[in-house]
Design an enzyme around this catalytic site. Sequence first.
Site, PDB file in Angstrom:
ATOM      1  N   ARG A 100      39.126  55.739  51.781  1.00  0.00           N
ATOM      2  CA  ARG A 100      38.138  55.372  50.748  1.00  0.00           C
ATOM      3  C   ARG A 100      37.748  53.910  50.850  1.00  0.00           C
ATOM      4  O   ARG A 100      36.591  53.550  50.662  1.00  0.00           O
ATOM      5  CB  ARG A 100      38.710  55.667  49.342  1.00  0.00           C
ATOM      6  CG  ARG A 100      38.646  57.138  48.994  1.00  0.00           C
ATOM      7  CD  ARG A 100      39.010  57.383  47.545  1.00  0.00           C
ATOM      8  NE  ARG A 100      40.399  57.068  47.283  1.00  0.00           N
ATOM      9  CZ  ARG A 100      40.864  56.553  46.155  1.00  0.00           C
ATOM     10  NH1 ARG A 100      40.047  56.275  45.173  1.00  0.00           N
ATOM     11  NH2 ARG A 100      42.141  56.319  45.998  1.00  0.00           N
ATOM     12  N   ARG A 133      46.396  60.074  40.205  1.00  0.00           N
ATOM     13  CA  ARG A 133      45.277  60.778  40.837  1.00  0.00           C
ATOM     14  C   ARG A 133      45.697  61.296  42.202  1.00  0.00           C
ATOM     15  O   ARG A 133      46.389  60.609  42.949  1.00  0.00           O
ATOM     16  CB  ARG A 133      44.096  59.822  40.992  1.00  0.00           C
ATOM     17  CG  ARG A 133      43.294  59.685  39.734  1.00  0.00           C
ATOM     18  CD  ARG A 133      42.308  58.578  39.828  1.00  0.00           C
ATOM     19  NE  ARG A 133      41.584  58.539  41.094  1.00  0.00           N
ATOM     20  CZ  ARG A 133      40.553  57.734  41.307  1.00  0.00           C
ATOM     21  NH1 ARG A 133      40.130  56.939  40.355  1.00  0.00           N
ATOM     22  NH2 ARG A 133      39.950  57.733  42.466  1.00  0.00           N
ATOM     23  N   LYS A 191      37.874  48.136  38.176  1.00  0.00           N
ATOM     24  CA  LYS A 191      36.634  48.348  37.423  1.00  0.00           C
ATOM     25  C   LYS A 191      36.880  49.215  36.186  1.00  0.00           C
ATOM     26  O   LYS A 191      36.216  49.028  35.167  1.00  0.00           O
ATOM     27  CB  LYS A 191      35.491  48.888  38.285  1.00  0.00           C
ATOM     28  CG  LYS A 191      35.712  50.210  38.951  1.00  0.00           C
ATOM     29  CD  LYS A 191      34.514  50.583  39.797  1.00  0.00           C
ATOM     30  CE  LYS A 191      34.843  51.471  40.973  1.00  0.00           C
ATOM     31  NZ  LYS A 191      35.479  52.755  40.684  1.00  0.00           N
ATOM     32  N   ARG A 222      26.797  54.613  45.609  1.00  0.00           N
ATOM     33  CA  ARG A 222      27.749  54.470  46.712  1.00  0.00           C
ATOM     34  C   ARG A 222      27.034  54.513  48.060  1.00  0.00           C
ATOM     35  O   ARG A 222      27.644  54.238  49.082  1.00  0.00           O
ATOM     36  CB  ARG A 222      28.761  55.627  46.710  1.00  0.00           C
ATOM     37  CG  ARG A 222      29.812  55.595  45.640  1.00  0.00           C
ATOM     38  CD  ARG A 222      31.037  54.827  46.093  1.00  0.00           C
ATOM     39  NE  ARG A 222      32.320  55.498  45.910  1.00  0.00           N
ATOM     40  CZ  ARG A 222      32.901  55.791  44.766  1.00  0.00           C
ATOM     41  NH1 ARG A 222      32.316  55.573  43.631  1.00  0.00           N
ATOM     42  NH2 ARG A 222      34.098  56.335  44.736  1.00  0.00           N
ATOM     43  N   ARG A 250      48.732  53.165  40.204  1.00  0.00           N
ATOM     44  CA  ARG A 250      47.784  53.538  39.148  1.00  0.00           C
ATOM     45  C   ARG A 250      48.058  54.924  38.555  1.00  0.00           C
ATOM     46  O   ARG A 250      48.310  55.878  39.278  1.00  0.00           O
ATOM     47  CB  ARG A 250      46.375  53.523  39.751  1.00  0.00           C
ATOM     48  CG  ARG A 250      45.300  53.994  38.816  1.00  0.00           C
ATOM     49  CD  ARG A 250      43.968  53.531  39.258  1.00  0.00           C
ATOM     50  NE  ARG A 250      43.488  54.138  40.491  1.00  0.00           N
ATOM     51  CZ  ARG A 250      42.288  53.892  40.996  1.00  0.00           C
ATOM     52  NH1 ARG A 250      41.484  53.063  40.397  1.00  0.00           N
ATOM     53  NH2 ARG A 250      41.910  54.466  42.108  1.00  0.00           N
TER      54      ARG A 250
HETATM   55  P1  AMP Z   1      36.110  56.937  41.983  1.00  0.00           P
HETATM   56  O1  AMP Z   1      36.807  57.386  40.748  1.00  0.00           O
HETATM   57  O2  AMP Z   1      34.855  56.160  41.684  1.00  0.00           O
HETATM   58  O3  AMP Z   1      37.034  56.205  42.924  1.00  0.00           O
HETATM   59  O4  AMP Z   1      35.625  58.254  42.748  1.00  0.00           O
HETATM   60  C1  AMP Z   1      36.557  59.196  43.242  1.00  0.00           C
HETATM   61  C2  AMP Z   1      35.903  60.044  44.310  1.00  0.00           C
HETATM   62  O5  AMP Z   1      34.760  60.746  43.754  1.00  0.00           O
HETATM   63  C3  AMP Z   1      35.334  59.272  45.494  1.00  0.00           C
HETATM   64  O6  AMP Z   1      36.308  58.986  46.482  1.00  0.00           O
HETATM   65  C4  AMP Z   1      34.259  60.251  46.001  1.00  0.00           C
HETATM   66  O7  AMP Z   1      34.868  61.310  46.709  1.00  0.00           O
HETATM   67  C5  AMP Z   1      33.698  60.831  44.703  1.00  0.00           C
HETATM   68  N1  AMP Z   1      32.557  60.021  44.191  1.00  0.00           N
HETATM   69  C6  AMP Z   1      32.516  59.285  43.044  1.00  0.00           C
HETATM   70  N2  AMP Z   1      31.326  58.696  42.882  1.00  0.00           N
HETATM   71  C7  AMP Z   1      30.578  59.052  43.967  1.00  0.00           C
HETATM   72  C8  AMP Z   1      29.252  58.729  44.394  1.00  0.00           C
HETATM   73  N3  AMP Z   1      28.456  57.897  43.703  1.00  0.00           N
HETATM   74  N4  AMP Z   1      28.821  59.288  45.568  1.00  0.00           N
HETATM   75  C9  AMP Z   1      29.607  60.120  46.276  1.00  0.00           C
HETATM   76  N5  AMP Z   1      30.878  60.439  45.942  1.00  0.00           N
HETATM   77  C10 AMP Z   1      31.367  59.916  44.787  1.00  0.00           C
END
Ligand code: AMP
Length: 216
Positions: A173, A162, A14, A88, A127
């Site tokens: 995740r 990351r 994404k 989420r 990544r």
């Molecule tokens: P992402 O970059 O979208 O994969 O997000 C990395 C981490 O941030 C996730 O594994 C969650 O711990 C936290 N996170 C990001 N967006 C959300 C959300 N909408 N609700 C809860 N936790 C989030």
Amino acid sequence: MKNIIFLAPPAAGKGTQSSLLQEKYGYAHLSTGDMLREAIASDSQIGRSVKSIIEQGLLVSDDIVITLLKDSLQKIGDKPFILDGFPRTYNQAIALNNMFNENNIENYIAIYLDIDEESAMKRALGRITCLKCGNTYNLYDDKLKPKQDNICDKCGSLLEKRSDDNEESFKKRFATFIENTKPIVKYYEDKYLLESVDVTMDTETIFKRIEEIIND
Ligand code: AMP
């Protein structure tokens, strides 16, 4: 052009698709993951409270992410936007619907990026991300490698892996995503606002499919 809600498991691409949409159509890219990582990097109060939650691959509380997103939505004005990583949870989907109603936002579509766990894991482990501008690259894909080792093509900052892109955190995740996303997918399906895209194809083909959806 429609506003986009990406529903995508980790490492479904994404970030890459969002960059292409930003470049071609001027979308604002609102990623709650980026907002949280920025909060951690700047050692803010929110950052300190979410650091270990993110490293364990768990979800941050709805209150925190809803507040962060509300602030960002208000700042972008009339630009079309991409929501990346939000909602989420079902509660976040309801909160988002309320935000849209309050701001008269009706022109949007939820796009589900469909990928199996094994392919997504391979992407996650290769990544690297720019902590400054959020652009992502992949060491296992020649087309997605940075031009210069470890340097962001876009802004010239250093790229980093990351801390949550390890096998254990990834599995957690991915499982959390599948579990939490089912009711969200149904929510948008019931509103006739859901499209699904197979993202095991190459980047250009996926982008074309997304273009068809947003210009429909
Ligand atoms: P992402 O970059 O979208 O994969 O997000 C990395 C981490 O941030 C996730 O594994 C969650 O711990 C936290 N996170 C990001 N967006 C959300 C959300 N909408 N609700 C809860 N936790 C989030």
